[in-house]
Write an enzyme that holds these catalytic residues in place. Sequence first.
Site, mmCIF file in Angstrom:
data_model
loop_
_atom_site.group_PDB
_atom_site.id
_atom_site.type_symbol
_atom_site.label_atom_id
_atom_site.label_comp_id
_atom_site.label_asym_id
_atom_site.label_seq_id
_atom_site.Cartn_x
_atom_site.Cartn_y
_atom_site.Cartn_z
ATOM 1 N N HIS A 1 0.794 -1.238 0.000
ATOM 2 C CA HIS A 1 0.000 0.000 0.000
ATOM 3 C C HIS A 1 0.824 1.284 0.000
ATOM 4 O O HIS A 1 0.287 2.356 -0.194
ATOM 5 C CB HIS A 1 -0.956 0.021 1.196
ATOM 6 C CG HIS A 1 -0.292 0.453 2.469
ATOM 7 N ND1 HIS A 1 0.407 -0.411 3.268
ATOM 8 C CD2 HIS A 1 -0.192 1.665 3.054
ATOM 9 C CE1 HIS A 1 0.891 0.246 4.294
ATOM 10 N NE2 HIS A 1 0.562 1.506 4.196
HETATM 11 C C1 UD1 Z 1 -1.739 5.982 5.519
HETATM 12 C C2 UD1 Z 1 -0.485 6.505 6.193
HETATM 13 C C3 UD1 Z 1 0.532 5.381 6.361
HETATM 14 C C4 UD1 Z 1 -0.076 4.145 7.000
HETATM 15 C C5 UD1 Z 1 -1.319 3.751 6.194
HETATM 16 C C6 UD1 Z 1 -2.006 2.537 6.779
HETATM 17 C C7 UD1 Z 1 -0.025 8.873 5.729
HETATM 18 C C8 UD1 Z 1 0.849 9.819 5.011
HETATM 19 N N1 UD1 Z 1 0.124 7.560 5.428
HETATM 20 O O1 UD1 Z 1 -1.447 5.651 4.177
HETATM 21 O O2 UD1 Z 1 1.588 5.847 7.181
HETATM 22 O O3 UD1 Z 1 0.848 3.070 6.969
HETATM 23 O O4 UD1 Z 1 -2.225 4.853 6.192
HETATM 24 O O5 UD1 Z 1 -3.005 2.059 5.929
HETATM 25 O O6 UD1 Z 1 -0.825 9.295 6.529
HETATM 26 N N2 UD1 Z 1 -8.722 5.082 0.758
HETATM 27 C C9 UD1 Z 1 -9.977 4.522 0.638
HETATM 28 N N3 UD1 Z 1 -10.644 4.190 1.773
HETATM 29 C C10 UD1 Z 1 -10.138 4.400 3.006
HETATM 30 C C11 UD1 Z 1 -8.868 4.988 3.117
HETATM 31 C C12 UD1 Z 1 -8.164 5.320 1.988
HETATM 32 O O7 UD1 Z 1 -10.494 4.311 -0.449
HETATM 33 O O8 UD1 Z 1 -10.796 4.061 4.005
HETATM 34 C C13 UD1 Z 1 -7.943 5.372 -0.461
HETATM 35 C C14 UD1 Z 1 -8.091 6.715 -1.032
HETATM 36 O O9 UD1 Z 1 -8.124 6.564 -2.423
HETATM 37 C C15 UD1 Z 1 -6.819 7.414 -0.648
HETATM 38 C C16 UD1 Z 1 -5.821 6.296 -0.564
HETATM 39 O O10 UD1 Z 1 -6.575 5.163 -0.166
HETATM 40 O O11 UD1 Z 1 -6.476 8.395 -1.576
HETATM 41 C C17 UD1 Z 1 -4.704 6.496 0.410
HETATM 42 O O12 UD1 Z 1 -5.158 6.903 1.668
HETATM 43 P P1 UD1 Z 1 -4.269 7.888 2.566
HETATM 44 O O13 UD1 Z 1 -5.080 8.414 3.656
HETATM 45 O O14 UD1 Z 1 -3.572 8.845 1.661
HETATM 46 O O15 UD1 Z 1 -3.142 7.022 3.188
HETATM 47 P P2 UD1 Z 1 -2.642 5.538 3.127
HETATM 48 O O16 UD1 Z 1 -2.035 5.195 1.824
HETATM 49 O O17 UD1 Z 1 -3.692 4.614 3.636
#
Ligand code: UD1
Length: 352
Positions: free
Chosen positions: A203
């Site tokens: 991820h």
């Molecule tokens: C975040 C943390 C990372 C942690 C990870 C655990 C930061 C910078 N990164 O990364 O340190 O290891 O969480 O999972 O804060 N999305 C969904 N549904 C959700 C959540 C996210 O669809 O419930 C999708 C969205 O498209 C989003 C992408 O996942 O743009 C990434 O989510 P984001 O909050 O940017 O962080 P993670 O990659 O999950």
Amino acid sequence: MKILSVVGARPQFVKLAPMAEQIAAAGHEHVIVHTGQHYDAKMSDVFFDDLRIPAPDELLEVGSASHGVQTGRMLELLDPVLERHAPEVVLVYGDTNSTLAGALSAVKMHIRVAHLEAGLRSFNRAMPEEHNRVLVDHASDLLLAPTAVAMSHLANEGLSDRARLVGDVMTDVCIRVAASVQNNPIDLPVHVEHGGYVLATIHRAENTDDPQRLQAILAGLAALPIPVVLTAHPRLLAKAKALGLTVESGNIMVIEPLPYPAMVSAVANSAGVVTDSGGLQKEAYLLGVPCTTVRTETEWVETIAEGWNVLDPHAESLADLAIRPIAVAGPRLAYGDGHAAAAAVAEIGALH
Ligand code: UD1
């Protein structure tokens, strides 16, 4: 003492579980603020239910956005929440954008900040998490470090007087849940033989957002000789789709993110773990499963030093590494004995 926890992303819910329990046991008042960084039920609600975490007192519902926008939204919404609850300590967890926003909001309002999982460093400044860690450690009043190595990083940055070694709270949860699923393995949503599959997660932005890297990782997993159960973070599926890459190919079987007890059971019964997650490297170590980490470095260096984890930065050697036999014996105690949360809460209480 009134303690306000700021959480928002999946690994923070796992860390919150033992902290909420110990904060209550110590008789402190606890306010839980969920930023909404992770909002899918499978990324959030199931963790509160399965780990018996009290429901959040405040839901900020910030959702997904670029780093700046996501963090900015949190900052704007946190000010009135901190004003209303007036906690004595704000407790932040790990290295996500929710951690940074919680710490920054609190210091600006002259509220003391405790950082759980302080002192971890990858020394990779391309990772958003590395900036979050460093900034939050320097802003915080109390640094609750999981390992001696983390303590030494804090010492190198002149932060020793605020640092306390308490152990790793994810270990508290993992040990407890592993005991409960040991004799009652939880079925996976796909059919695989006990011990006959690799469990994989990918991820991190540095893997999902780079087409060549992502393609190499998926190709390496697809070509493994046994089934690969890939629990897909929403970021992986969204990025693969945008890049025109197929995730489910060869031996890869894609499943949705698992609840925590099912994940522990899936790791414990696997032949090996391939991941870029921080927490999963430790869980594989604690459960005695070989781990291959698809990153150029790790913060959890103890898992490497003790022979349970290896780095495969370009996913070139998965065929040799993913299900390698492990010849290491002896106790796996690098992350404590499962009582870190109690030690952390005692240190927070001593701030009074
Ligand atoms: C975040 C943390 C990372 C942690 C990870 C655990 C930061 C910078 N990164 O990364 O340190 O290891 O969480 O999972 O804060 N999305 C969904 N549904 C959700 C959540 C996210 O669809 O419930 C999708 C969205 O498209 C989003 C992408 O996942 O743009 C990434 O989510 P984001 O909050 O940017 O962080 P993670 O990659 O999950």
